[in-house]
Design an enzyme around this catalytic site. Structure first.
Site, PDB file in Angstrom:
ATOM      1  N   GLU A  86     -10.944   7.015  -8.956  1.00  0.00           N
ATOM      2  CA  GLU A  86      -9.814   7.567  -9.716  1.00  0.00           C
ATOM      3  C   GLU A  86     -10.276   8.058 -11.084  1.00  0.00           C
ATOM      4  OE1 GLU A  86      -6.524   4.852 -10.173  1.00  0.00           O
ATOM      5  OE2 GLU A  86      -5.243   6.394 -11.065  1.00  0.00           O
ATOM      6  N   ARG A 185       3.515   5.426   6.029  1.00  0.00           N
ATOM      7  CA  ARG A 185       4.013   6.220   4.908  1.00  0.00           C
ATOM      8  C   ARG A 185       4.764   7.487   5.316  1.00  0.00           C
ATOM      9  NH1 ARG A 185       4.296   2.413   1.032  1.00  0.00           N
ATOM     10  NH2 ARG A 185       2.342   1.269   0.910  1.00  0.00           N
TER      11      ARG A 185
END
Ligand SMILES: Cc1cc2nc3c(=O)[nH]c(=O)nc-3n(C[C@H](O)[C@H](O)[C@H](O)COP(=O)(O)OP(=O)(O)OC[C@H]3O[C@@H](n4cnc5c(N)ncnc54)[C@H](O)[C@@H]3O)c2cc1C
Length: 264
Positions: A86, A185
């Site tokens: 990230e 999801r």
């Protein structure tokens, strides 16, 4: 391939390895020349998916570049079987890019983790979110100071920013675990915003491994499983017995979920 998601987000394919042929090739190592019926690729992939023979799907891997709001990233990162890198807000400055929803709903009364009805006049609410985002970013810059006169460390200054700011990451996962992520999801129970990302990724996967995608839709995404008690009810009904909630032996919620599975 790059797909825009939400107001400023994206999912972009950086790299990938393997395809439907790689799944078939790996399975053939297990099965040798196989039986006549197993030789057909789609048939073999369907068989693997139906019988949870999952490792051949792990021969395919994909690396995605994603730009996503931090509150979506918090849900996404719970999927532990991916490798992630990230953007560092300790090392670099956060860009002034916030997610502002274009639709606002009430809290659902039925589902404590969900949305109710869409509100019609959302101007005030959206303005509130926009103003709060802008104000927090001003405070962030104030804390950071200037290049000539730096003030607070970036790793601390960032704590005034809300979770609708966008972050970015590289996310690498194999196809077996990606299907697990998509099953959870893309489900209507998942929050709208992460669902949008899952739907974008599903477009990529559909093109990348069409046979595996077909098997996933058939045996996982649109498949349901019945509990032992639910199967017993189905058996009783097949024998002509009338089974309703009162004589089903199921709880209220289970009964409702059972009917949802049956599309009733
Ligand atoms: C609709 C929805 C609502 C949710 N609500 C909440 C919530 O309120 N609070 C909350 O905290 N979370 C919540 N979650 C997150 C959820 O509990 C899971 O953490 C998340 O979905 C990741 O699932 P997973 O562990 O199966 O996936 P992954 O981490 O990708 O793991 C895949 C599979 O690998 C295996 N595995 C991975 N790591 C381990 C391990 N350490 N030990 C054993 N097996 C392992 C398991 O079989 C697992 O299913 C929610 C998820 C969804 C989809």
């Amino acid at each position: 391939m790059e797909i825009r998601v939400l107001d400023h987000g994206l999912v972009r394919v950086v790299d990938r390895m393997g395809d439907d042929a790689a799944i078939v090739q790996a399975a053939r190592v297990s099965y040798g020349t196989g039986t006549k019926t197993m030789r057909e690729d789609q048939g073999l992939i369907n068989y693997l998916m139906r019988h949870s023979h999952t490792t051949p799907f792990e021969m395919c891997e994909i690396k995605l570049h994603c730009k996503l709001p931090i509150f979506v990233a918090r849900q996404w990162i719970r999927h532990r079987t991916a490798s992630v890198n990230e953007y560092s807000a300790r090392y670099s400055f956060l860009d002034n890019v916030f997610y502002i929803p274009n639709k606002v709903s009430t809290q659902s009364e039925l589902n404590k983790q969900g949305r109710g009805i869409d509100l019609e006049d959302t101007t005030e609410i959206i303005e509130l979110i926009e103003n709060h985002s802008e104000e927090s970013y001003r405070k962030y810059l104030q804390l950071i100071g200037t290049e000539e006169d730096p003030y607070v460390a970036r790793e601390l200054a960032r704590i005034v920013i809300p979770t609708n700011i966008y972050t970015q990451w590289y996310w690498k996962i194999d196809l077996h675990n990606l299907f697990h992520f998509l099953k959870l999801r893309m489900d209507p129970h998942a929050q709208y915003e992460i669902r949008e990302y899952a739907n974008a990724i599903s477009q990529i996967v559909r093109e990348w491994v069409p046979m595996a995608w077909h098997a996933f839709e058939e045996y996982q995404l649109y498949a349901v499983t019945f509990s032992r008690s639910e199967l017993a009810i189905l058996n009783r009904r097949l024998k002509g017995e009338s089974v309703e909630f009162e004589n089903s032996g199921l709880g209220k919620r289970e009964w409702s979920e059972f009917n949802t599975k049956l599309g009733v």
